[in-house]
Design an enzyme around this catalytic site. Structure first.
Site, mmCIF file in Angstrom:
data_model
loop_
_atom_site.group_PDB
_atom_site.id
_atom_site.type_symbol
_atom_site.label_atom_id
_atom_site.label_comp_id
_atom_site.label_asym_id
_atom_site.label_seq_id
_atom_site.Cartn_x
_atom_site.Cartn_y
_atom_site.Cartn_z
ATOM 1 C CD GLU A 121 5.227 -6.737 5.347
ATOM 2 O OE1 GLU A 121 4.497 -7.288 6.184
ATOM 3 O OE2 GLU A 121 4.997 -6.774 4.124
ATOM 4 C CG ASP A 133 -2.865 -3.602 -0.186
ATOM 5 O OD1 ASP A 133 -2.073 -2.738 0.210
ATOM 6 O OD2 ASP A 133 -2.558 -4.809 -0.264
ATOM 7 C CB THR A 138 -3.771 -4.283 7.121
ATOM 8 O OG1 THR A 138 -3.940 -4.831 5.815
ATOM 9 C CG2 THR A 138 -2.285 -4.177 7.446
#
Ligand code: DMJ
Length: 641
Positions: A266, A399, A619
């Site tokens: 993150e 993903d 992303t």
């Protein structure tokens, strides 16, 4: 020689220790574990190291400069020069041999003398009082802090900056589209202004309680996640005062020397990605400096037996660990597999190959592993290098790993063929095993769990529509048309998941089970937390097809967000998209400003704003420039803006 009994520095006693190195009179001394002892140990270790290092000094002909050119960063060095067949073996004869021996002897004597001198000094130190030693340690500490401060201020070396195309403008010709774009900008202002007012410096905002908010991914300190994540959106929308406020906060407050355990993934996608994009767009050095400072703090996460990083790392201590919920202590594919873009840019900008090496190591390791049915499981144990549970998903946990294979290729100006091959292989396996058509004709991506296909698709997996479209050009056997069509089918399915709800906003995940199609069944899956993936796919499909349906669908979503998620203190997620009277979750996610509003704004902009042949979005929707070989300026020249 006997060593006088030492005064205890602390109250704790330790057993007597044998301190005698072979070249010194054997003696025993009773010591307490003290700073003196630690100092002595460090000194001895250092001397031994120096001594050993001499015999391992590499031949200078093998030294390789890490150039800043693109090839050097993106392509590992192969030194084929000098014509030596076996550069590791050197044979010396005759007078040369004699000179060589003499030189070696001289060096050995010098090292021996240095060694003895250092030991004498160490013994001298041990005679000092506790206070004196403390004072010396403090002085050393101050020196290190001072050095670190100087290092922080030191500008990074100048590097070739890619020409930056399309960072402003994007004004659409059509009046109606222009108004829609203005509306999205107004929504951004509402989200930002309220965060500015009620959550400034906190990671996120509670728009109803009107106060700061955070989650464990950001650790325990206030790192201003929303500021960093929102910067580039503010920039492309022309909100320059707001951008300036964010920059000022970062300059004055963003500090990574905190005792806080953060998510490596993150922090990479939101902070490093956000800072790098802000740097490229604005040219402000501070963003690059902060990105590099933070990246340095993430590096200890890679200190595992395999080099697969831990999911979390403490920014101060460098101690890493994995999520307690992950299968058998595993790291997560979508986490350790979503570092490549940012890390390559870090090496490119700093000239330091360390970042590039870390992500290439991960790639090489993955290439060597067996994959059940050609699929990558979501869990990999960083201690053993073995897969955990056989669970494969293009949604959560998997993903962005696939996304980054494709984007590594795009970002390298389509020269990283290895990444493209891995992407093509992975997508073929996914298509074969996970992509199905429902009875009602909706194409969906299921999840592979322990040998069977779960007919469930997450909101997160909806990004794949855009990914298939983005990867169409350059696909194997010229299947571009096929992949563009596949992307369009995923976009339609995800639109259906929105359209079949009361709020016209999509649930977190939806099923395909008998009569149930694209609808959430369990209460726990009915929420919408301002996620971007469906709108992201609309935008990519719009760019590649200019089919007006994508702008229409995007506008439907924008209106629904405005109607059901907007509150006086910002925007909030909703707990049940099937209930016409929504309950708010009271969180304004940082990705709402970074991604959802950015993709909407781009959807209603002309294609010359951040064109896809010059920019690759990470992303978290942070645009990073393609590293075109032919499109670089000379080192030190300002970027073309
Ligand atoms: C974002 O933080 C990123 O897009 C990430 O890859 C997964 N999804 C969230 C938002 O939904």
């Amino acid at each position: 020689m006997t060593t006088p009994a030492l005064l205890p520095l602390s109250g704790r006693r330790i057993p007597p220790l044998n301190l005698g190195p072979p070249s010194f009179p054997h003696h025993r001394a009773t010591l307490r574990l003290s700073e003196k002892f630690i100092l002595l140990l460090i000194l001895s270790a250092f001397i031994t190291l120096c001594f050993g290092a001499f015999f391992f000094l590499p031949d200078s002909s093998k030294h390789k400069r890490f150039d800043l050119g693109l090839e050097d960063v993106l392509i590992p060095h192969v030194d084929a020069s000098k014509g030596a067949k076996n550069p590791g073996v050197f044979l010396i004869h005759g007078p040369d041999e004699h000179r060589h021996r003499e030189e070696e002897e001289r060096l050995r004597n010098k090292i021996r003398a240095d060694h003895e001198k250092a030991l004498e000094e160490a013994k001298e130190k041990l005679k000092k009082s506790r206070e004196e030693i403390r004072a010396e340690i403090q002085t050393e500490k101050n020196k290190v802090v001072q050095e670190m401060k100087t290092k922080e201020k030191k500008p990074l070396p100048p590097v070739p900056i890619p020409n930056l195309i399309g960072i402003n403008g994007g004004d659409p010709e059509d009046n109606d589209i222009r108004k829609k774009r203005e509306k999205i900008k107004e929504m951004m202002k509402h989200a930002w202004d309220n965060y500015r007012m009620y959550g400034w410096g906190h990671n996120e905002l509670r728009p109803i309680a009107k106060k700061g908010h955070s989650t464990n991914i950001f650790g325990s300190s206030q790192m201003g996640a929303t500021i960093v994540d929102a910067l580039d959106t503010l920039y492309i929308m022309g909100l320059h005062d707001e951008f300036g406020d964010g920059q000022k906060w970062i300059e004055e407050n963003l500090d990574f020397s905190v005792n806080s355990e953060v998510s490596v993934f993150e922090v990479n996608i939101r902070f490093i990605g956000g800072l790098l994009a802000a740097y490229y767009l604005s040219g402000e050095e501070i963003f690059k400096i902060k990105a590099v400072q933070l990246a340095e703090k993430l590096l200890p996460a890679f200190n595992t037996p395999t080099g697969i990083p831990w999911a979390m790392v403490n920014l101060k201590s460098g101690v890493g660990r994995n999520w307690g919920w992950a299968s058998a202590g595993s790291s997560i594919l979508a986490e350790f597999g979503t570092l490549h873009m940012e890390f390559v840019h870090l090496s490119y900008l700093t000239g330091d190959p360390v970042y590039y090496k870390k992500v290439m190591h991960i790639r090489k390791l993955l290439q060597k592993m067996d994959r059940p049915n050609g699929l990558y499981p979501n869990y990999l144990n960083p201690r053993t290098g073995r897969w955990g549970q056989y669970h494969t998903s293009v949604g959560g946990l998997g993903d962005s790993f696939y996304e980054y294979l494709l984007k590594a290729w795009l970002m390298s100006d389509k020269t990283d063929h290895e990444a493209r091959k891995m992407y093509d292989d992975a997508i073929e396996a996914i298509e074969k095993h996970l992509i199905k058509k429902s009875r009602g004709g909706l194409t969906f991506i299921g999840e592979w769990k322990n040998g069977h296909l779960e007919k469930k698709m997450g909101h997160l997996a909806c990004f794949a529509g855009g990914m298939f479209a983005l990867g169409a050009d350059g696909s194997r056997m010229d299947k571009a048309g096929h992949y563009l069509e596949l992307g369009a089918e995923i976009a339609r399915t995800c639109h259906e998941s929105y359209d079949r709800t009361a709020l016209k906003l999509g649930p977190e995940s939806f099923k395909f089970d008998g009569a149930v199609e694209a609808v959430a069944v369990r209460q726990a899956e009915k929420y919408y937390i301002l996620r971007p993936e469906v709108i992201e796919t609309y935008w990519y499909l719009w760019r590649f097809t200019h089919d007006p349906r994508y702008r229409q669908w995007g506008w439907e979503a924008a209106l629904a967000i405005e109607k059901y998620c907007r509150v006086s203190g910002g925007f909030s997620g909703v707990k049940d998209v099937y209930s016409s009277t929504p309950t708010h979750d009271d969180v304004q996610q940082s990705f709402f400003l970074a991604e959802t509003l950015k993709y909407l704004y781009l959807l209603f902009s002309s294609d010359d704003l951040l064109p896809l042949d010059h920019w690759v979005f990470n992303t978290e929707a942070h645009p990073l420039p393609v590293l075109h070989l032919a499109n670089t300026t000379l080192s030190g020249n300002p970027a073309v803006r």
